[in-house]
Design an enzyme around this catalytic site. Structure first.
Site, PDB file in Angstrom:
ATOM      1  N   LYS A  13      29.840  48.650  29.593  1.00  0.00           N
ATOM      2  CA  LYS A  13      29.733  49.319  28.217  1.00  0.00           C
ATOM      3  C   LYS A  13      29.813  48.464  26.980  1.00  0.00           C
ATOM      4  CE  LYS A  13      33.815  51.259  29.381  1.00  0.00           C
ATOM      5  NZ  LYS A  13      34.157  51.026  30.546  1.00  0.00           N
ATOM      6  N   ARG A  88      39.501  57.812  26.544  1.00  0.00           N
ATOM      7  CA  ARG A  88      39.605  57.693  28.027  1.00  0.00           C
ATOM      8  C   ARG A  88      40.517  58.529  28.846  1.00  0.00           C
ATOM      9  NH1 ARG A  88      38.819  52.139  27.659  1.00  0.00           N
ATOM     10  NH2 ARG A  88      38.847  50.726  29.783  1.00  0.00           N
ATOM     11  N   ARG A 127      33.673  37.972  35.660  1.00  0.00           N
ATOM     12  CA  ARG A 127      33.974  37.749  34.407  1.00  0.00           C
ATOM     13  C   ARG A 127      35.348  37.112  34.174  1.00  0.00           C
ATOM     14  NH1 ARG A 127      34.416  43.430  30.862  1.00  0.00           N
ATOM     15  NH2 ARG A 127      36.401  43.509  32.242  1.00  0.00           N
ATOM     16  N   ARG A 129      38.266  37.928  32.830  1.00  0.00           N
ATOM     17  CA  ARG A 129      39.300  38.311  31.685  1.00  0.00           C
ATOM     18  C   ARG A 129      40.824  38.222  32.263  1.00  0.00           C
ATOM     19  NH1 ARG A 129      37.220  43.104  28.765  1.00  0.00           N
ATOM     20  NH2 ARG A 129      39.049  44.214  30.045  1.00  0.00           N
ATOM     21  N   ARG A 140      42.840  49.846  37.463  1.00  0.00           N
ATOM     22  CA  ARG A 140      41.918  50.361  36.380  1.00  0.00           C
ATOM     23  C   ARG A 140      40.935  51.266  36.844  1.00  0.00           C
ATOM     24  NH1 ARG A 140      40.340  44.777  34.490  1.00  0.00           N
ATOM     25  NH2 ARG A 140      38.712  45.698  33.351  1.00  0.00           N
TER      26      ARG A 140
HETATM   27  P1  ATP Z   1      33.662  47.045  30.324  1.00  0.00           P
HETATM   28  O1  ATP Z   1      33.491  48.362  30.809  1.00  0.00           O
HETATM   29  O2  ATP Z   1      33.494  46.692  29.018  1.00  0.00           O
HETATM   30  O3  ATP Z   1      33.713  45.890  31.212  1.00  0.00           O
HETATM   31  P2  ATP Z   1      36.782  47.858  30.543  1.00  0.00           P
HETATM   32  O4  ATP Z   1      36.861  49.192  30.599  1.00  0.00           O
HETATM   33  O5  ATP Z   1      37.331  46.864  31.713  1.00  0.00           O
HETATM   34  O6  ATP Z   1      35.414  47.150  29.685  1.00  0.00           O
HETATM   35  P3  ATP Z   1      38.158  47.513  27.926  1.00  0.00           P
HETATM   36  O7  ATP Z   1      37.493  49.006  27.521  1.00  0.00           O
HETATM   37  O8  ATP Z   1      37.997  46.436  27.105  1.00  0.00           O
HETATM   38  O9  ATP Z   1      37.952  47.284  29.635  1.00  0.00           O
HETATM   39  O10 ATP Z   1      39.878  48.136  28.136  1.00  0.00           O
HETATM   40  C1  ATP Z   1      40.708  47.019  28.641  1.00  0.00           C
HETATM   41  C2  ATP Z   1      42.210  47.835  28.286  1.00  0.00           C
HETATM   42  O11 ATP Z   1      42.331  48.176  27.295  1.00  0.00           O
HETATM   43  C3  ATP Z   1      42.277  48.917  29.418  1.00  0.00           C
HETATM   44  O12 ATP Z   1      42.574  48.501  30.792  1.00  0.00           O
HETATM   45  C4  ATP Z   1      43.490  49.806  28.694  1.00  0.00           C
HETATM   46  O13 ATP Z   1      44.681  49.121  28.924  1.00  0.00           O
HETATM   47  C5  ATP Z   1      43.478  49.163  27.298  1.00  0.00           C
HETATM   48  N1  ATP Z   1      42.504  50.467  26.620  1.00  0.00           N
HETATM   49  C6  ATP Z   1      41.327  50.391  25.988  1.00  0.00           C
HETATM   50  N2  ATP Z   1      40.823  51.345  25.412  1.00  0.00           N
HETATM   51  C7  ATP Z   1      41.744  52.447  25.704  1.00  0.00           C
HETATM   52  C8  ATP Z   1      41.934  53.728  25.450  1.00  0.00           C
HETATM   53  N3  ATP Z   1      40.979  54.452  24.875  1.00  0.00           N
HETATM   54  N4  ATP Z   1      43.001  54.284  25.847  1.00  0.00           N
HETATM   55  C9  ATP Z   1      44.057  53.831  26.354  1.00  0.00           C
HETATM   56  N5  ATP Z   1      44.000  52.154  26.728  1.00  0.00           N
HETATM   57  C10 ATP Z   1      42.738  51.739  26.391  1.00  0.00           C
HETATM   58 MG    MG Z   2      34.706  46.573  27.318  1.00  0.00          MG
END
Ligand code: ATP
Ligand code: MG
Length: 188
Positions: A13, A88, A127, A129, A140
């Site tokens: 994303k 989310r 990655r 992180r 997650r």
């Molecule tokens: P990508 O798909 O880009 O690799 P990702 O989904 O693994 O990314 P991020 O979107 O960066 O990761 O989110 C990282 C963390 O930030 C989540 O696990 C959560 O703890 C928090 N977070 C991010 N967005 C939200 C949201 N809309 N509501 C609640 N927590 C969030």
């Molecule tokens: Mg992200």
């Protein structure tokens, strides 16, 4: 136009949003990036959010809403925006709908990026992180299936979803998105 990207952790994303936001000339709003910046700055929001992020849990809706609400009020969001990683939860989606209906700017489209879990796991491990440890990744995925996947039905019923195969290379996925955006007549 008002766009949303949904998809599991590691779906790409962030990568695709960066490209698409510049292609469409609208700001890229990533709640993950905003929350990580808040943690970095040790702000009150950052302090409340950091343990949730580290454990692979969702940050509570009210905290995330506060961030998004403030960001959408900024001048550069007037003509649209691309949301990445938000909403989310169904609750977040409903609050977003209310907020956007008050503004008179409903969502234009929700893009779903699909990738199978083995490939996601590989991408996240590569990655590396801070919240990409094997245990956190499993949390997650679990959170995605339970809390975020219901959004697909919610937006599906509103006929807003467009699913895109996110399993190829960055360039291949970008082309799929370009085609989807063209079909929806979203280009400027
Ligand atoms: P990508 O798909 O880009 O690799 P990702 O989904 O693994 O990314 P991020 O979107 O960066 O990761 O989110 C990282 C963390 O930030 C989540 O696990 C959560 O703890 C928090 N977070 C991010 N967005 C939200 C949201 N809309 N509501 C609640 N927590 C969030
Ligand atoms: Mg992200």
């Amino acid at each position: 136009m008002q766009l949303v990207f949904v998809g599991p952790p590691g779906a790409g994303k962030g990568t695709q949003s960066k490209w698409l936001s510049s292609f469409l000339a609208i700001p890229h709003l990533s709640t993950g990036d905003m929350l990580r910046a808040a943690v970095e700055q040790k702000s009150d929001i950052g302090k409340s959010a950091q343990d949730f992020i580290q454990d692979g849990k969702l940050v509570p809706d009210d905290i995330v809403m506060e961030l998004v609400d403030a960001r959408l009020d900024e001048e550069d969001c007037k003509n649209g925006f691309l949301l990445d990683g938000f909403p989310r939860t169904l609750e977040q989606a409903k609050m977003l709908d209310q907020l956007l209906s008050r503004r008179g700017t409903p969502l234009s489209l929700v893009l779903e990026l699909t990738v199978d879990e083995n490939q996601l796991l590989q991408r996240l491990v590569d990655r590396g992180r801070g919240d990409d440890s094997p245990e956190t990744i499993q949390n997650r995925f679990h959170v995605y299936r339970n809390q975020t996947e219901p959004l697909l039905q919610y937006y599906g019923e509103k006929d807003l979803i467009k699913s895109i195969d996110g399993s190829g290379s960055r360039e291949e996925v970008r082309e799929h998105i370009r085609v989807a955006v063209r079909q929806e007549n979203l280009e400027a």
